[in-house]
Write a protein that holds these residues in place. Sequence first.
Motif, PDB file in Angstrom:
ATOM      1  N   GLY A 385      -5.677 -14.170  62.772  1.00  0.00           N
ATOM      2  CA  GLY A 385      -7.047 -13.852  62.413  1.00  0.00           C
ATOM      3  C   GLY A 385      -7.156 -12.616  61.533  1.00  0.00           C
ATOM      4  O   GLY A 385      -7.887 -12.611  60.532  1.00  0.00           O
ATOM      5  N   VAL A 386      -6.414 -11.573  61.883  1.00  0.00           N
ATOM      6  CA  VAL A 386      -6.505 -10.319  61.135  1.00  0.00           C
ATOM      7  C   VAL A 386      -5.873 -10.453  59.752  1.00  0.00           C
ATOM      8  O   VAL A 386      -6.485 -10.131  58.725  1.00  0.00           O
ATOM      9  N   VAL A 387      -4.633 -10.947  59.728  1.00  0.00           N
ATOM     10  CA  VAL A 387      -3.915 -11.057  58.451  1.00  0.00           C
ATOM     11  C   VAL A 387      -4.465 -12.197  57.599  1.00  0.00           C
ATOM     12  O   VAL A 387      -4.551 -12.092  56.375  1.00  0.00           O
ATOM     13  N   GLY A 388      -4.867 -13.294  58.263  1.00  0.00           N
ATOM     14  CA  GLY A 388      -5.326 -14.465  57.533  1.00  0.00           C
ATOM     15  C   GLY A 388      -6.556 -14.212  56.696  1.00  0.00           C
ATOM     16  O   GLY A 388      -6.643 -14.648  55.533  1.00  0.00           O
ATOM     17  N   VAL A 389      -7.543 -13.540  57.253  1.00  0.00           N
ATOM     18  CA  VAL A 389      -8.771 -13.272  56.502  1.00  0.00           C
ATOM     19  C   VAL A 389      -8.475 -12.505  55.223  1.00  0.00           C
ATOM     20  O   VAL A 389      -9.004 -12.810  54.139  1.00  0.00           O
ATOM     21  N   LEU A 390      -7.604 -11.514  55.314  1.00  0.00           N
ATOM     22  CA  LEU A 390      -7.299 -10.679  54.151  1.00  0.00           C
ATOM     23  C   LEU A 390      -6.522 -11.447  53.083  1.00  0.00           C
ATOM     24  O   LEU A 390      -6.874 -11.433  51.897  1.00  0.00           O
ATOM     25  N   LEU A 391      -5.465 -12.145  53.503  1.00  0.00           N
ATOM     26  CA  LEU A 391      -4.584 -12.792  52.518  1.00  0.00           C
ATOM     27  C   LEU A 391      -5.177 -14.077  51.957  1.00  0.00           C
ATOM     28  O   LEU A 391      -5.036 -14.356  50.764  1.00  0.00           O
ATOM     29  N   ILE A 392      -5.806 -14.872  52.795  1.00  0.00           N
ATOM     30  CA  ILE A 392      -6.348 -16.144  52.305  1.00  0.00           C
ATOM     31  C   ILE A 392      -7.525 -15.893  51.370  1.00  0.00           C
ATOM     32  O   ILE A 392      -7.701 -16.596  50.368  1.00  0.00           O
ATOM     33  N   ARG A 393      -8.326 -14.886  51.664  1.00  0.00           N
ATOM     34  CA  ARG A 393      -9.442 -14.558  50.774  1.00  0.00           C
ATOM     35  C   ARG A 393      -8.934 -14.140  49.388  1.00  0.00           C
ATOM     36  O   ARG A 393      -9.479 -14.547  48.361  1.00  0.00           O
ATOM     37  N   SER A 394      -7.880 -13.352  49.359  1.00  0.00           N
ATOM     38  CA  SER A 394      -7.408 -12.799  48.088  1.00  0.00           C
ATOM     39  C   SER A 394      -6.413 -13.690  47.358  1.00  0.00           C
ATOM     40  O   SER A 394      -6.369 -13.686  46.124  1.00  0.00           O
ATOM     41  N   ALA A 395      -5.607 -14.462  48.109  1.00  0.00           N
ATOM     42  CA  ALA A 395      -4.512 -15.206  47.465  1.00  0.00           C
ATOM     43  C   ALA A 395      -4.613 -16.720  47.632  1.00  0.00           C
ATOM     44  O   ALA A 395      -3.722 -17.435  47.180  1.00  0.00           O
ATOM     45  N   GLY A 396      -5.639 -17.237  48.293  1.00  0.00           N
ATOM     46  CA  GLY A 396      -5.830 -18.677  48.383  1.00  0.00           C
ATOM     47  C   GLY A 396      -4.710 -19.390  49.101  1.00  0.00           C
ATOM     48  O   GLY A 396      -4.249 -18.966  50.173  1.00  0.00           O
ATOM     49  N   LEU A 397      -4.218 -20.478  48.498  1.00  0.00           N
ATOM     50  CA  LEU A 397      -3.174 -21.280  49.118  1.00  0.00           C
ATOM     51  C   LEU A 397      -1.879 -20.480  49.277  1.00  0.00           C
ATOM     52  O   LEU A 397      -1.183 -20.616  50.292  1.00  0.00           O
ATOM     53  N   GLN A 398      -1.546 -19.651  48.306  1.00  0.00           N
ATOM     54  CA  GLN A 398      -0.335 -18.842  48.407  1.00  0.00           C
ATOM     55  C   GLN A 398      -0.413 -17.898  49.601  1.00  0.00           C
ATOM     56  O   GLN A 398       0.552 -17.745  50.359  1.00  0.00           O
ATOM     57  N   GLY A 399      -1.553 -17.267  49.799  1.00  0.00           N
ATOM     58  CA  GLY A 399      -1.733 -16.401  50.948  1.00  0.00           C
ATOM     59  C   GLY A 399      -1.680 -17.164  52.256  1.00  0.00           C
ATOM     60  O   GLY A 399      -1.161 -16.665  53.266  1.00  0.00           O
ATOM     61  N   THR A 400      -2.215 -18.393  52.245  1.00  0.00           N
ATOM     62  CA  THR A 400      -2.181 -19.230  53.450  1.00  0.00           C
ATOM     63  C   THR A 400      -0.750 -19.551  53.849  1.00  0.00           C
ATOM     64  O   THR A 400      -0.399 -19.518  55.040  1.00  0.00           O
ATOM     65  N   VAL A 401       0.085 -19.871  52.870  1.00  0.00           N
ATOM     66  CA  VAL A 401       1.492 -20.156  53.146  1.00  0.00           C
ATOM     67  C   VAL A 401       2.161 -18.942  53.785  1.00  0.00           C
ATOM     68  O   VAL A 401       2.914 -19.074  54.771  1.00  0.00           O
ATOM     69  N   PHE A 402       1.893 -17.767  53.260  1.00  0.00           N
ATOM     70  CA  PHE A 402       2.504 -16.557  53.818  1.00  0.00           C
ATOM     71  C   PHE A 402       2.015 -16.299  55.245  1.00  0.00           C
ATOM     72  O   PHE A 402       2.796 -15.913  56.120  1.00  0.00           O
ATOM     73  N   VAL A 403       0.729 -16.517  55.497  1.00  0.00           N
ATOM     74  CA  VAL A 403       0.171 -16.299  56.838  1.00  0.00           C
ATOM     75  C   VAL A 403       0.817 -17.241  57.842  1.00  0.00           C
ATOM     76  O   VAL A 403       1.226 -16.831  58.941  1.00  0.00           O
ATOM     77  N   ILE A 404       0.941 -18.516  57.493  1.00  0.00           N
ATOM     78  CA  ILE A 404       1.520 -19.499  58.412  1.00  0.00           C
ATOM     79  C   ILE A 404       2.980 -19.173  58.703  1.00  0.00           C
ATOM     80  O   ILE A 404       3.438 -19.222  59.856  1.00  0.00           O
ATOM     81  N   LEU A 405       3.730 -18.825  57.662  1.00  0.00           N
ATOM     82  CA  LEU A 405       5.147 -18.496  57.844  1.00  0.00           C
ATOM     83  C   LEU A 405       5.336 -17.246  58.706  1.00  0.00           C
ATOM     84  O   LEU A 405       6.159 -17.232  59.628  1.00  0.00           O
ATOM     85  N   SER A 406       4.575 -16.207  58.411  1.00  0.00           N
ATOM     86  CA  SER A 406       4.745 -14.960  59.156  1.00  0.00           C
ATOM     87  C   SER A 406       4.314 -15.123  60.607  1.00  0.00           C
ATOM     88  O   SER A 406       4.930 -14.539  61.503  1.00  0.00           O
ATOM     89  N   THR A 407       3.295 -15.940  60.861  1.00  0.00           N
ATOM     90  CA  THR A 407       2.879 -16.187  62.241  1.00  0.00           C
ATOM     91  C   THR A 407       3.959 -16.913  63.020  1.00  0.00           C
ATOM     92  O   THR A 407       4.251 -16.574  64.173  1.00  0.00           O
ATOM     93  N   GLN A 408       4.573 -17.922  62.391  1.00  0.00           N
ATOM     94  CA  GLN A 408       5.621 -18.663  63.080  1.00  0.00           C
ATOM     95  C   GLN A 408       6.861 -17.804  63.309  1.00  0.00           C
ATOM     96  O   GLN A 408       7.511 -17.917  64.356  1.00  0.00           O
TER      97      GLN A 408
END
Length: 429
Positions: A385-408
């Motif tokens: 929730g914390v990292v996702g809002v920041l990265l997905i808002r700014s980087a779109g799909l690329q940020g989403t990929v990073f959020v999913i990977l780092s969470t796992q």
Amino acid sequence: MIGKLRNLSQTFAHRAGWALLDQALYGVSNFLANTLMARWLEPSEYGAFALGWMLLLMGFQLQNPLITEPLAVYTPNRFRFAPHVYQQLVVQMHWILTGVISLFFVILALFQADAAFRGVYFGLALALPFVQYAMLARRICYANLMPKLSALGGAIYLPLFVCSAFLLHQLSLLNAFTAMVLMGLASLVSGYWVMALWKKDFKQGTAPHPVKHFRFWFALFRTVVLAQWRYGRWGLPASLLWVVVSSLPYVLLLHLHGLEAVAGLRVLENTLAPVNSFLSAFNSLMLPAFARAGSYAALEGMVRRYLFLFGAVGGLAWLLMSWLHEPLFYFLYGGSYQDISQYLLWFGWMPLLTWLAEVFFGAFRAREQTRWIAWLYLIAAVFTGVVGVLLIRSAGLQGTVFVILSTQALLLTMALAVWLRFGRLLKSK
């Protein structure tokens, strides 16, 4: 002694072979479903289908801790003297639970102004009970160490769904709603076939009729419900938190960047589906095997073997996908989504991270220590929730990929730490 070991190896190889075939059939079906939808539907319509697929997976997470996981754990121990009766009562629980969930989707659909969302919610209401029924039928086969029956169901589902989807495409009737309905009908037919074969092979017990012998049935049903809840009281929070962790990137991406971005994320996940399906075949055998472990030493040995297997397959899959990402995307999706194929170099790590963590989670589930999983997912949900809002808002799909990977990666690290620090406490459970 050598002969006994040889027989055990042959038995495992036989079951693993049927499990691989079963998972290949169902995995290919799901893979083709998403691939064909990505090719045949407009990006916005496929985005609606991807949203429905995500909600279908979320429905599985309600069923798993209350129905499926306790079934795999309790069949070989707590209810080992009457497994057939127990499993029939679990099937009845399934219909009650999924009926309530379907009613929720119907109500949700009635409040939708957008036709695409309304259609996918109505489709989910029809499909979810039958898709989960087929999944439960498969898990009953695995709980009884009979993956062959499950594979026979997959042999029905695959041609039935693919041929029906192709027919609707030719008639220009294929959309998110009809695709969901087709999944439900194909699942109903295959699940019914598997259950018919299972009942034919197991005739040693029949659950009492819920009307003719209501008091007896209710007493047994209540016992089963309480046992399932004893497991699910921590398993359900863990699954709900998994839903948060897995769906939050989709929700944020949908809200911030629209259905086409969601379609891109679903394409990336679909590309990994064959690897996940292959490893899922072994995972289906893993929990029943862990539940049958007679000692902590036996469990620890199996954990090591599964870690090696999943690590080797996941690492090899990443090497192949990082090398062949561009031709792989062209082969699967034609000219579509070629601009996101490079994301596979990073997203290709997901099977390795996911299934290594699942080994530790399987060991916790087998010893009914699902509270540890719940706490780990709570931490991961906060992180997402914390990292996702920041990265997905700014980087779109690329940020989403990073959020999913780092969470796992965080989940795997925490699961390993719990196993190393507290794993020996399982010896006394």
